[in-house]
Enzyme design. Structure first.
Site, PDB file in Angstrom:
ATOM      1  N   SER A 178      37.884  56.976  -4.716  1.00  0.00           N
ATOM      2  CA  SER A 178      36.474  57.064  -4.337  1.00  0.00           C
ATOM      3  C   SER A 178      35.620  57.372  -5.560  1.00  0.00           C
ATOM      4  O   SER A 178      36.098  57.984  -6.524  1.00  0.00           O
ATOM      5  CB  SER A 178      36.287  58.189  -3.314  1.00  0.00           C
ATOM      6  OG  SER A 178      34.908  58.433  -3.090  1.00  0.00           O
ATOM      7  N   TYR A 191      37.577  66.970  -0.288  1.00  0.00           N
ATOM      8  CA  TYR A 191      37.818  65.513  -0.284  1.00  0.00           C
ATOM      9  C   TYR A 191      37.775  64.964  -1.708  1.00  0.00           C
ATOM     10  O   TYR A 191      38.664  64.203  -2.125  1.00  0.00           O
ATOM     11  CB  TYR A 191      36.745  64.848   0.573  1.00  0.00           C
ATOM     12  CG  TYR A 191      36.720  63.333   0.533  1.00  0.00           C
ATOM     13  CD1 TYR A 191      37.567  62.573   1.330  1.00  0.00           C
ATOM     14  CD2 TYR A 191      35.798  62.651  -0.280  1.00  0.00           C
ATOM     15  CE1 TYR A 191      37.520  61.182   1.307  1.00  0.00           C
ATOM     16  CE2 TYR A 191      35.742  61.261  -0.307  1.00  0.00           C
ATOM     17  CZ  TYR A 191      36.607  60.529   0.488  1.00  0.00           C
ATOM     18  OH  TYR A 191      36.553  59.157   0.475  1.00  0.00           O
TER      19      TYR A 191
HETATM   20  P1  NAD Z   1      37.539  54.176   8.230  1.00  0.00           P
HETATM   21  O1  NAD Z   1      37.260  55.319   9.089  1.00  0.00           O
HETATM   22  O2  NAD Z   1      37.284  52.816   8.747  1.00  0.00           O
HETATM   23  O3  NAD Z   1      39.045  54.195   7.725  1.00  0.00           O
HETATM   24  C1  NAD Z   1      39.792  55.374   7.547  1.00  0.00           C
HETATM   25  C2  NAD Z   1      41.021  55.223   8.388  1.00  0.00           C
HETATM   26  O4  NAD Z   1      41.922  56.283   8.064  1.00  0.00           O
HETATM   27  C3  NAD Z   1      40.791  55.335   9.884  1.00  0.00           C
HETATM   28  O5  NAD Z   1      40.500  54.083  10.452  1.00  0.00           O
HETATM   29  C4  NAD Z   1      42.104  55.898  10.382  1.00  0.00           C
HETATM   30  O6  NAD Z   1      42.888  54.882  10.965  1.00  0.00           O
HETATM   31  C5  NAD Z   1      42.812  56.388   9.135  1.00  0.00           C
HETATM   32  N1  NAD Z   1      43.242  57.762   9.307  1.00  0.00           N
HETATM   33  C6  NAD Z   1      42.540  58.888   9.109  1.00  0.00           C
HETATM   34  N2  NAD Z   1      43.304  59.958   9.423  1.00  0.00           N
HETATM   35  C7  NAD Z   1      44.511  59.482   9.806  1.00  0.00           C
HETATM   36  C8  NAD Z   1      45.722  60.082  10.255  1.00  0.00           C
HETATM   37  N3  NAD Z   1      45.840  61.430  10.342  1.00  0.00           N
HETATM   38  N4  NAD Z   1      46.737  59.282  10.603  1.00  0.00           N
HETATM   39  C9  NAD Z   1      46.631  57.944  10.522  1.00  0.00           C
HETATM   40  N5  NAD Z   1      45.524  57.306  10.094  1.00  0.00           N
HETATM   41  C10 NAD Z   1      44.473  58.077   9.746  1.00  0.00           C
HETATM   42  O7  NAD Z   1      36.703  54.416   6.892  1.00  0.00           O
HETATM   43  P2  NAD Z   1      36.759  53.742   5.442  1.00  0.00           P
HETATM   44  O8  NAD Z   1      35.525  54.193   4.797  1.00  0.00           O
HETATM   45  O9  NAD Z   1      37.085  52.320   5.509  1.00  0.00           O
HETATM   46  O10 NAD Z   1      37.952  54.542   4.747  1.00  0.00           O
HETATM   47  C11 NAD Z   1      39.029  53.920   4.095  1.00  0.00           C
HETATM   48  C12 NAD Z   1      39.297  54.632   2.769  1.00  0.00           C
HETATM   49  O11 NAD Z   1      38.177  54.445   1.917  1.00  0.00           O
HETATM   50  C13 NAD Z   1      39.488  56.146   2.885  1.00  0.00           C
HETATM   51  O12 NAD Z   1      40.550  56.545   2.043  1.00  0.00           O
HETATM   52  C14 NAD Z   1      38.174  56.695   2.340  1.00  0.00           C
HETATM   53  O13 NAD Z   1      38.344  57.974   1.790  1.00  0.00           O
HETATM   54  C15 NAD Z   1      37.869  55.665   1.301  1.00  0.00           C
HETATM   55  N6  NAD Z   1      36.483  55.632   0.847  1.00  0.00           N
HETATM   56  C16 NAD Z   1      35.481  55.336   1.716  1.00  0.00           C
HETATM   57  C17 NAD Z   1      34.181  55.318   1.249  1.00  0.00           C
HETATM   58  C18 NAD Z   1      33.015  55.004   2.141  1.00  0.00           C
HETATM   59  O14 NAD Z   1      31.874  55.215   1.746  1.00  0.00           O
HETATM   60  N7  NAD Z   1      33.246  54.517   3.349  1.00  0.00           N
HETATM   61  C19 NAD Z   1      33.909  55.586  -0.096  1.00  0.00           C
HETATM   62  C20 NAD Z   1      34.961  55.863  -0.951  1.00  0.00           C
HETATM   63  C21 NAD Z   1      36.241  55.892  -0.465  1.00  0.00           C
END
Ligand code: NAD
Ligand code: MG
Length: 286
Positions: A178, A191
């Protein structure tokens, strides 16, 4: 892509669902065109039901890969939609519900994926959790810290350990880091620290696994419109979500997936390992 209109204030319980989001995120359903760059590859994407994981599943499938996705039970509707899109691309989809903070499940999910797909070539450690809190370190509580650190770090390491029994020479690991690893927000201190650690783990694994012919990289997204945001940020902050980056808007999951395709593709990234690719709308990742 057109400038983003402001997101309306909205709130969900974690992990959040795509159907409740306004506006609906763009996962590349209408836009992603594959060119066979991952033909015959078999990929496990944790958190592949929604957001960046769903966009990656669509792109991988359209590039010719079969895809297994991990997700939480409550995300079944999102997982089924991702599976539908993978199958629509003519590829196999394998659904693996379960909680990755459970060590036995996390260690075993790669075996389940390999059973479902007939082997495993690509692991995308994408599942993640955050929760915005007050800006003072005093607002950290142990239960929330455990959830963040077990999801983002312990689970990532457990899943990776399980996957290494399957990944062949030519295998690929992609971790999702991230912008928070570089520019940590006070309200995401726990985080952000896990994402910095994921960058370090990426370097460690690249060094260890290079001699086995396995490449390990990370993608560092900036603000991306996914269920994570309405589920973990205060509703009143969503209208300005993403406006503080040089490109002036949040990104869509569809804009992150091509970076993962690049890193997964041996045709494109055969000499790329141990690096972090930023998809941040202009914020620095160094
Ligand atoms: P999202 O909510 O669509 O995806 C995160 C997924 O993590 C969830 O769908 C869920 O299935 C899974 N998850 C969480 N806890 C879990 C558990 N205990 N067991 C199994 N699965 C679990 O959101 P996203 O933003 O697409 O996130 C994906 C990745 O991107 C994450 O690692 C997040 O930290 C990272 N990220 C997101 C952003 C943003 O702005 N959205 C920015 C930087 C990094
Ligand atoms: Mg989800």
């Amino acid at each position: 892509m057109a400038p983003q209109e402001q997101f309306p204030p909205q709130q969900q319980e974690p992990p959040g669902l795509t159907g409740a989001m306004d506006p609906t995120p763009d996962h590349g359903e209408q836009s992603y065109r594959g060119t066979g760059r991952l033909a015959g590859r078999r990929a496990l994407i944790t958190g592949g039901d929604s957001g960046i994981g769903r966009a990656t599943a669509i792109a991988f499938a359209r590039e010719g890969a079969d895809v297994a996705i991990g997700y939480l039970d409550v995300e079944q509707p999102d997982a089924e939609e991702t599976a539908r899109l993978v199958r629509e691309a003519g590829r196999t989809a394998c659904l693996l519900p379960g909680d990755l903070t459970d060590e036995a499940f996390a260690r075993g999910i790669a075996q389940q994926a390999a059973d479902g797909l007939g082997g495993l070539d690509v692991l995308v450690n994408n599942a993640g959790y955050q929760m915005a809190r007050g800006t003072s370190i005093d607002t950290l509580d142990s239960a929330e810290m455990d959830r963040v650190i077990r999801t983002n770090l312990y689970a990532l390491l457990w899943v990776t350990q399980g996957a290494l029994a399957h990944l062949p020479s030519g295998g690929v690991i992609i971790n999702v880091s991230s912008i928070q690893a570089y520019e940590p927000s006070g309200k995401l201190v726990d985080y952000a620290s896990t994402k910095a650690a994921i960058n370090n783990i990426t370097v460690n694994l690249a060094a260890e696994l290079g001699p086995r012919g396995i490449r390990v990289n990370a993608v560092a997204p900036g603000p991306i419109w996914t269920p994570l945001q309405p589920a973990t940020q205060e509703a009143e902050h969503l209208p300005e979500f993403g406006t503080n980056v040089p490109l002036g808007r949040a990104g869509q999951p569809a804009e992150v997936a091509p970076a993962l395709v690049f890193l997964a593709s041996d045709g494109d990234a055969s000499y790329v390992s141990g690096t972090v690719l930023g998809v941040t709308g202009g914020r620095p990742v160094f």
